[in-house]
Design an enzyme around this catalytic site. Structure first.
Site, PDB file in Angstrom:
ATOM      1  CB  CYS A 148      -0.781  -0.102   1.086  1.00 32.25           C
ATOM      2  SG  CYS A 148      -2.313   1.337   1.555  1.00 32.25           S
ATOM      3  CB  CYS A 163       0.177   1.981   4.080  1.00 31.00           C
ATOM      4  SG  CYS A 163      -1.510   1.738   3.452  1.00 31.00           S
TER       5      CYS A 163
END
Length: 325
Positions: free
Chosen positions: A79, A82
């Site tokens: 991700c 993230c």
């Protein structure tokens, strides 16, 4: 283990309120002990960010949340957003100096926790306070927004749940075991309050109402008893209601005070706090005399259920004042 209560938006979790009151006393004692012993029992700044999995969720998140707000960062290696958000959260965890604990959960390795929290996409950030979970934000967020959210979380944790956070000592060894805080002496009404909660759990709402009234007769300012009584009386009012009929009556008679009061009770029990408040404030605007007063008084009772520190109550009080005057 599944979090006990996945929302702060419904009626008050009385067991969590009692647990939070006990946690406040223990946390304050721990801070006092740490100060007296030059920081003994404090955590290292490195301990403010932890990796959590399903096996450790209960001890590392649920149990710790009775002492300090736990912010959960759901993330994954693949991700990209993230990778931008997580370092900011980690830095702020250290900067806030023990006012919250950051728990990082890898969704690829912990699918069950992801499902239990209803995470639809990552990054997703939640908090657990006194055993109760609430969503903070999903997706990328700017640092200013994150700080504002964390400030609100810390304020609610301190003012509503009495959580004073962790003692942090830069010289403490990372991972050092912290000594248990001294047990809080039992209060004069603890047995009666425990009996009231047990009656609630058993469905004996009348018994719970009486138990809370007994406590308030001796200690009118007892916060837990006030919350408990408001919740027990609310549940008593809706236990035999037919939701479909109640909502149909409210829709057919928008100016009927009793119809709107009954629907607002159902709204609140269902966790629709703003809907309940808004319904009654709108009814105050279109009623007068005894009907208007009945709606106002019910709204004040629902404020007690949610809690005076809740920002939705603060906003609704302002709206009620505008409607009345």
């Amino acid at each position: 283990m599944q979090p006990r209560n996945m929302s702060m938006s419904g009626v008050v979790d009385l067991a969590a309120v009692k647990q939070a009151q006990e946690a406040k006393a223990k946390a304050e004692q721990a801070r006092a002990e740490a100060a007296r012993h030059g920081g003994a029992g404090a955590v290292s700044p490195a301990d403010l960010v932890i990796e959590v999995d399903e096996a450790g969720f209960e001890s590392e998140v649920l149990q710790r949340s009775t002492e300090v707000p736990v912010v959960i960062d759901f993330w994954a290696e693949w991700c990209e957003p993230c990778k931008q958000l997580s370092p900011v959260l980690e830095r702020l965890a250290v900067e806030y100096n023990g006012r919250f604990l950051l728990a990082k959960i890898d969704v690829d390795a912990n699918q069950m926790l992801m499902q239990q929290f209803g995470v639809q996409g990552i990054p997703a950030v939640f908090a657990v306070v006194a055993g109760q979970a609430l969503p903070l934000f999903q997706g990328a967020a700017g640092e200013a927004q994150i700080r504002q959210t964390l400030d609100q979380l810390v304020q609610v944790a301190e003012e509503r749940f009495g959580l004073t956070g962790l003692v942090v000592d830069p010289e403490a060894e990372p991972g050092a075991e912290r000594p248990a805080a001294p047990e809080r002496p039992a209060g004069p009404h603890d047995a009666a309050l425990d009996a009231a909660v047990q009656a609630m759990d058993a469905g004996d709402l009348g018994g719970a109402v009486q138990a809370y009234k007994n406590v308030l007769a001796e200690e009118p300012g007892n916060t837990e008893a006030k919350l408990g009584l408001a919740q027990a009386e609310l549940l008593q009012r809706v236990q035999d209601a037919d939701p479909q009929k109640v909502r149909q009556a409210a829709a057919d008679k928008p100016g009927d005070a009793q119809a709107q009061i009954a629907a607002a009770d159902l709204d609140l029990v269902g966790g629709h706090v703003e809907d309940a408040f808004g319904r009654l404030i709108d009814t105050v605007r279109v009623t007068a005399g005894d009907d208007r007063d009945a709606v106002r008084l019910r709204l004040l009772e629902l404020f007690e259920v949610v809690g005076a520190d809740d920002p939705r109550v603060t906003a609704a009080r302002r709206a009620l004042a505008r409607a009345l005057f």
